[in-house]
Design an enzyme around this catalytic site. Structure first.
Site, mmCIF file in Angstrom:
data_model
loop_
_atom_site.group_PDB
_atom_site.id
_atom_site.type_symbol
_atom_site.label_atom_id
_atom_site.label_comp_id
_atom_site.label_asym_id
_atom_site.label_seq_id
_atom_site.Cartn_x
_atom_site.Cartn_y
_atom_site.Cartn_z
ATOM 1 N N SER A 155 0.805 -1.216 0.000
ATOM 2 C CA SER A 155 0.000 0.000 0.000
ATOM 3 C C SER A 155 0.842 1.272 0.000
ATOM 4 O O SER A 155 0.305 2.364 -0.199
ATOM 5 C CB SER A 155 -0.940 0.028 1.210
ATOM 6 O OG SER A 155 -0.230 0.333 2.393
ATOM 7 N N LYS A 193 1.505 3.944 7.581
ATOM 8 C CA LYS A 193 0.717 4.812 6.709
ATOM 9 C C LYS A 193 1.153 6.272 6.872
ATOM 10 O O LYS A 193 1.853 6.635 7.822
ATOM 11 C CB LYS A 193 -0.773 4.697 7.040
ATOM 12 C CG LYS A 193 -1.407 3.356 6.698
ATOM 13 C CD LYS A 193 -1.491 3.118 5.206
ATOM 14 C CE LYS A 193 -2.211 1.812 4.894
ATOM 15 N NZ LYS A 193 -1.434 0.646 5.284
#
Length: 234
Positions: A155, A193
């Protein structure tokens, strides 16, 4: 037959690969085609892939490969138009040869690798030390404790973080908007993230259009550290 936008994007990708040797990023493609969001680029890429002009390679950043070109682009003398917004390749800078730095002159420290961290769907929270890794001292940012984690997932590929990379993390409990952090969600799941605070909410952003931004109350997210370095083995 390709639409004008599809042909423009294919021209732009080919030109950048001819000049730089790598495909442009989604942000560069969005700017070059004057689109408002990367979702439009994602649709164009999908259309080109479905028509057999390009191929996407899994688990790699900027992983595009040109398979074929329209007949007009293959004719001798054809030169793809450079779309406004792309930059010409800079002139190479030739530097005088330098002596290699002796290995023993490079200050290195061993950091504990605290298992795996998800760059994708969150996995279990960080566990105990699995092994140690040598890290150049210059990579360690500021004071405080540091540790390392093995990345699991894709991701964050557009931030240059691939599955299997080792990330170096400085322990801290706060973060600025835009920092890439280790976030602990509800004391159960840990993920890597980009951090964004929006009032009393925390957004954890991926760097891959295939993953959605996840938003949580700030009470559900604890910052465990900030990314300060990356180690990749080939």
């Amino acid at each position: 037959m390709l639409t004008r936008k599809q042909l423009e994007l294919l021209d732009f990708i080919k030109t950048r690969m001819d000049v730089d040797g790598v495909p442009p990023s989604f942000d560069e493609m969005k700017e070059a085609l004057d689109l408002r969001s990367k979702s439009g680029i994602h649709r164009l890429i999908t259309a080109l892939e479905e028509r057999g002009f390009i191929r996407r390679l899994a688990h790699r950043a900027r992983a595009l490969e040109i398979v074929k070109l329209p007949e007009a682009m293959e004719k001798p003398g054809f030169k793809p138009r450079v779309i406004a917004g792309s930059k010409p390749a800079p002139e190479p800078v030739v530097e005088p040869p330098r002596s290699a730095i002796p290995v023993e002159a490079v200050h290195a420290l061993e950091l504990p690798v605290m298992g795996r961290i998800a760059a994708g769907v969150p996995i279990e929270a960080i566990q105990s030390v699995s092994h140690h890794v040598a890290v150049p001292g210059s990579m360690l940012s500021g004071r405080g404790q540091h540790y390392a984690l093995e990345v699991k997932g894709d991701s964050m590929i557009e931030a240059g973080i691939n599955d299997g990379d080792i990330v170096v993390i400085r322990e801290q409990t706060t973060a600025d908007n835009g920092d890439i952090v280790v976030a602990l969600i509800a004391d159960e799941e840990a993920t890597l993230k980009r951090f964004r605070r929006k009032g009393s909410m925390i957004a954890l952003e991926a760097a891959n259009p295939a993953y959605e931004t996840r938003v949580f109350p700030d009470t559900a997210v604890k910052v465990q550290g900030r990314l300060v370095g990356l180690i990749r083995t080939y």
